[in-house]
Scaffold this motif. Structure first.
Motif, PDB file in Angstrom:
ATOM      1  N   PRO A   1       1.027  -1.401  -0.141  1.00 13.21           N
ATOM      2  CA  PRO A   1       0.080   0.206  -0.522  1.00 13.21           C
ATOM      3  C   PRO A   1       0.743   1.595  -0.110  1.00 13.21           C
ATOM      4  N   LEU A   2       0.467   2.135  -0.783  1.00 15.43           N
ATOM      5  CA  LEU A   2       0.828   3.272  -0.531  1.00 15.43           C
ATOM      6  C   LEU A   2       0.273   4.804  -0.115  1.00 15.43           C
ATOM      7  N   ALA A   3       1.053   5.224   1.391  1.00 12.28           N
ATOM      8  CA  ALA A   3       0.337   6.778   1.805  1.00 12.28           C
ATOM      9  C   ALA A   3       0.074   7.777   1.138  1.00 12.28           C
ATOM     10  N   PRO A   4      -0.643   8.629   1.324  1.00 11.55           N
ATOM     11  CA  PRO A   4      -0.974   9.966   0.556  1.00 11.55           C
ATOM     12  C   PRO A   4       0.485  10.386   0.918  1.00 11.55           C
ATOM     13  N   THR A   5       0.898  10.666   2.034  1.00 12.29           N
ATOM     14  CA  THR A   5       2.641  11.491   1.786  1.00 12.29           C
ATOM     15  C   THR A   5       2.934  10.505   0.301  1.00 12.29           C
ATOM     16  N   LEU A   6       3.091   9.129   0.729  1.00 18.98           N
ATOM     17  CA  LEU A   6       4.566   8.651  -1.019  1.00 18.98           C
ATOM     18  C   LEU A   6       3.727   9.358  -2.023  1.00 18.98           C
ATOM     19  N   VAL A   7       2.401   8.636  -1.947  1.00 17.77           N
ATOM     20  CA  VAL A   7       1.650   8.491  -2.805  1.00 17.77           C
ATOM     21  C   VAL A   7       2.285  10.791  -4.096  1.00 17.77           C
ATOM     22  N   GLN A   8       2.393  11.482  -3.160  1.00 23.06           N
ATOM     23  CA  GLN A   8       2.819  12.962  -3.386  1.00 23.06           C
ATOM     24  C   GLN A   8       3.140  13.129  -3.866  1.00 23.06           C
ATOM     25  N   ALA A   9       4.248  12.097  -3.318  1.00 23.88           N
ATOM     26  CA  ALA A   9       5.956  12.521  -3.724  1.00 23.88           C
ATOM     27  C   ALA A   9       6.396  11.911  -5.292  1.00 23.88           C
ATOM     28  N   LEU A  10       5.625  10.297  -5.361  1.00 18.68           N
ATOM     29  CA  LEU A  10       5.661   9.531  -6.377  1.00 18.68           C
ATOM     30  C   LEU A  10       5.259  10.339  -7.857  1.00 18.68           C
ATOM     31  N   THR A  11       4.157  11.436  -7.399  1.00 18.65           N
ATOM     32  CA  THR A  11       3.070  11.668  -8.005  1.00 18.65           C
ATOM     33  C   THR A  11       4.016  12.719  -8.808  1.00 18.65           C
ATOM     34  N   SER A  12       4.417  13.862  -8.101  1.00 20.21           N
ATOM     35  CA  SER A  12       5.409  14.614  -7.944  1.00 20.21           C
ATOM     36  C   SER A  12       6.918  14.387  -8.772  1.00 20.21           C
ATOM     37  N   LEU A  13       6.988  13.073  -8.732  1.00 22.81           N
ATOM     38  CA  LEU A  13       8.701  12.073  -9.337  1.00 22.81           C
ATOM     39  C   LEU A  13       8.281  12.410 -10.613  1.00 22.81           C
ATOM     40  N   LYS A  14       6.674  11.737 -10.537  1.00 25.79           N
ATOM     41  CA  LYS A  14       6.363  11.306 -12.466  1.00 25.79           C
ATOM     42  C   LYS A  14       6.450  12.391 -13.279  1.00 25.79           C
ATOM     43  N   ASP A  15       5.088  13.263 -13.024  1.00 24.02           N
ATOM     44  CA  ASP A  15       5.021  14.633 -13.343  1.00 24.02           C
ATOM     45  C   ASP A  15       6.270  15.553 -14.299  1.00 24.02           C
ATOM     46  N   ARG A  16       7.460  15.548 -13.014  1.00 22.28           N
ATOM     47  CA  ARG A  16       8.520  16.399 -13.792  1.00 22.28           C
ATOM     48  C   ARG A  16       9.447  15.100 -14.234  1.00 22.28           C
ATOM     49  N   SER A  17       9.446  14.061 -14.632  1.00 18.65           N
ATOM     50  CA  SER A  17       9.665  12.738 -15.771  1.00 18.65           C
ATOM     51  C   SER A  17       9.757  13.298 -16.672  1.00 18.65           C
ATOM     52  N   ARG A  18      10.660  13.140 -17.475  1.00 17.65           N
ATOM     53  CA  ARG A  18      10.391  12.229 -19.174  1.00 17.65           C
ATOM     54  C   ARG A  18      10.029  11.080 -19.608  1.00 17.65           C
ATOM     55  N   PHE A  19       9.993  10.394 -18.877  1.00 12.46           N
ATOM     56  CA  PHE A  19      10.267   8.272 -18.524  1.00 12.46           C
ATOM     57  C   PHE A  19       8.353   8.251 -17.906  1.00 12.46           C
ATOM     58  N   HIS A  20       7.160   8.263 -18.533  1.00 12.90           N
ATOM     59  CA  HIS A  20       6.192   7.781 -17.338  1.00 12.90           C
ATOM     60  C   HIS A  20       5.381   6.967 -18.265  1.00 12.90           C
ATOM     61  N   GLY A  21       5.946   6.236 -18.797  1.00 10.54           N
ATOM     62  CA  GLY A  21       4.969   5.850 -19.783  1.00 10.54           C
ATOM     63  C   GLY A  21       4.771   4.414 -18.649  1.00 10.54           C
ATOM     64  N   PRO A  22       3.760   3.703 -19.536  1.00 17.37           N
ATOM     65  CA  PRO A  22       3.615   2.763 -18.228  1.00 17.37           C
ATOM     66  C   PRO A  22       4.294   1.699 -18.056  1.00 17.37           C
ATOM     67  N   ASP A  23       5.431   1.239 -19.321  1.00 13.44           N
ATOM     68  CA  ASP A  23       6.950   0.742 -19.363  1.00 13.44           C
ATOM     69  C   ASP A  23       8.475   1.127 -18.562  1.00 13.44           C
ATOM     70  N   ASP A  24       8.132   2.013 -18.307  1.00 15.74           N
ATOM     71  CA  ASP A  24       9.154   3.102 -18.132  1.00 15.74           C
ATOM     72  C   ASP A  24       9.578   2.891 -16.622  1.00 15.74           C
ATOM     73  N   LEU A  25      10.903   3.077 -16.327  1.00 13.99           N
ATOM     74  CA  LEU A  25      10.925   2.594 -14.751  1.00 13.99           C
ATOM     75  C   LEU A  25      11.194   4.260 -13.558  1.00 13.99           C
ATOM     76  N   VAL A  26      10.277   3.599 -12.467  1.00 17.68           N
ATOM     77  CA  VAL A  26      10.306   4.916 -11.751  1.00 17.68           C
ATOM     78  C   VAL A  26      11.355   5.464 -11.045  1.00 17.68           C
ATOM     79  N   PHE A  27      11.967   4.704 -11.557  1.00 18.13           N
ATOM     80  CA  PHE A  27      13.326   4.665 -10.793  1.00 18.13           C
ATOM     81  C   PHE A  27      15.112   4.492 -11.977  1.00 18.13           C
ATOM     82  N   CYS A  28      14.978   5.937 -13.112  1.00 18.55           N
ATOM     83  CA  CYS A  28      15.558   5.967 -13.426  1.00 18.55           C
ATOM     84  C   CYS A  28      16.819   6.603 -14.239  1.00 18.55           C
ATOM     85  N   ASN A  29      17.718   6.551 -14.895  1.00 22.71           N
ATOM     86  CA  ASN A  29      18.240   8.145 -15.488  1.00 22.71           C
ATOM     87  C   ASN A  29      18.230   8.635 -16.276  1.00 22.71           C
ATOM     88  N   GLU A  30      19.002   9.744 -16.715  1.00 16.91           N
ATOM     89  CA  GLU A  30      18.434  10.732 -17.376  1.00 16.91           C
ATOM     90  C   GLU A  30      18.821   9.911 -18.857  1.00 16.91           C
TER      91      GLU A  30
END
Length: 239
Positions: A112-141
């Motif tokens: 389960p993802l707690a609200p605080t982590l959901v917000q943090a991951l949403t922010s990470l996804k929004d600023r990443s160029r790699f946010h497609g379904p098969d893209d990695l959550v944690f990736c390099n440039e």
């Protein structure tokens, strides 16, 4: 053996002493998170927060793809299986430059993802160029997997800057185990979140189980952000 005597029996080995494993305190992780707000450390902030609140190991986090992270309030499908709202599915490892299935069946789990982590991951996804379904959550440039050595270096550097002992990813996993115990999370729920095979029904649980764990996880997250804000004199951005 000489005339019935084995010389090896006269050898006395020194007593083995086990090195004490470092488990950071809430204040120490808070100080670490305050340092990790610096963009040069990205995406360590989100990775550390996730590790401390939900205990995936580094190999598991490095293999998580966005299609297996549900940041919405509606259930969806991942790999043909139900993925409840605000939940992530751990299905792969990334180790030694290769993707593979999790090392045990118990590690193949929902967390389960707690609200605080959901917000943090949403922010990470929004600023990443790699946010497609098969893209990695944690990736390099370049969208490629993050090498553990590089992330280890960032973690050591940030630990030094925060003035705490060198912190390893497994130390953060132990942090979750310790804090969830202190907060009174039921033992079975702790085992399921950690992915320990000793839980009899590790992979057979319901959304009710996930929701029962979520408040404990959010308490851990909020405690860490409060500690980070104090360590950074308010420098940590609210999520």
């Amino acid at each position: 053996i000489i005339e019935g005597f084995n010389p090896a029996t006269a050898i006395r080995l020194p007593k083995m002493t086990r090195k004490e494993r470092f488990t950071p305190t809430e204040e120490q992780v808070g100080a670490l998170l305050a340092v990790l707000q610096d963009p040069s450390y990205s995406p360590c902030f989100e990775a550390v927060l996730w590790s401390c609140t939900n205990s995936p190991n580094y190999a598991e986090m490095a293999a998580v793809r966005w299609r297996r992270v549900n940041l919405t309030d509606q259930p969806t499908l991942a790999d043909g299986r139900n993925l409840p709202a605000f939940t992530a599915a751990i299905r792969e490892d990334y180790y030694g430059g290769e993707f593979s299935s999790t090392k045990t069946e118990a590690r193949n789990r929902l967390i389960p993802l707690a609200p605080t982590l959901v917000q943090a991951l949403t922010s990470l996804k929004d600023r990443s160029r790699f946010h497609g379904p098969d893209d990695l959550v944690f990736c390099n440039e370049k969208g490629k997997p993050l090498h553990k050595d590089a992330m280890d270096h960032k973690l050591r550097k940030a630990s030094k800057e925060a003035g705490i002992p060198p912190t390893r990813w497994h130390s953060l996993r132990r942090y979750f185990a310790t804090q969830s115990d202190r907060l009174g999370m039921p033992q079975q729920d702790r085992q399921r979140t950690l992915g320990h095979s000793s839980a009899a029904m590790t992979v057979h649980y319901t959304e009710e189980d996930l929701n029962r764990r979520r408040p404990f996880i959010e308490q851990i997250a909020q405690g860490l952000l409060n500690a980070a804000a104090q360590a950074g004199a308010g420098a940590v951005k609210p999520l």
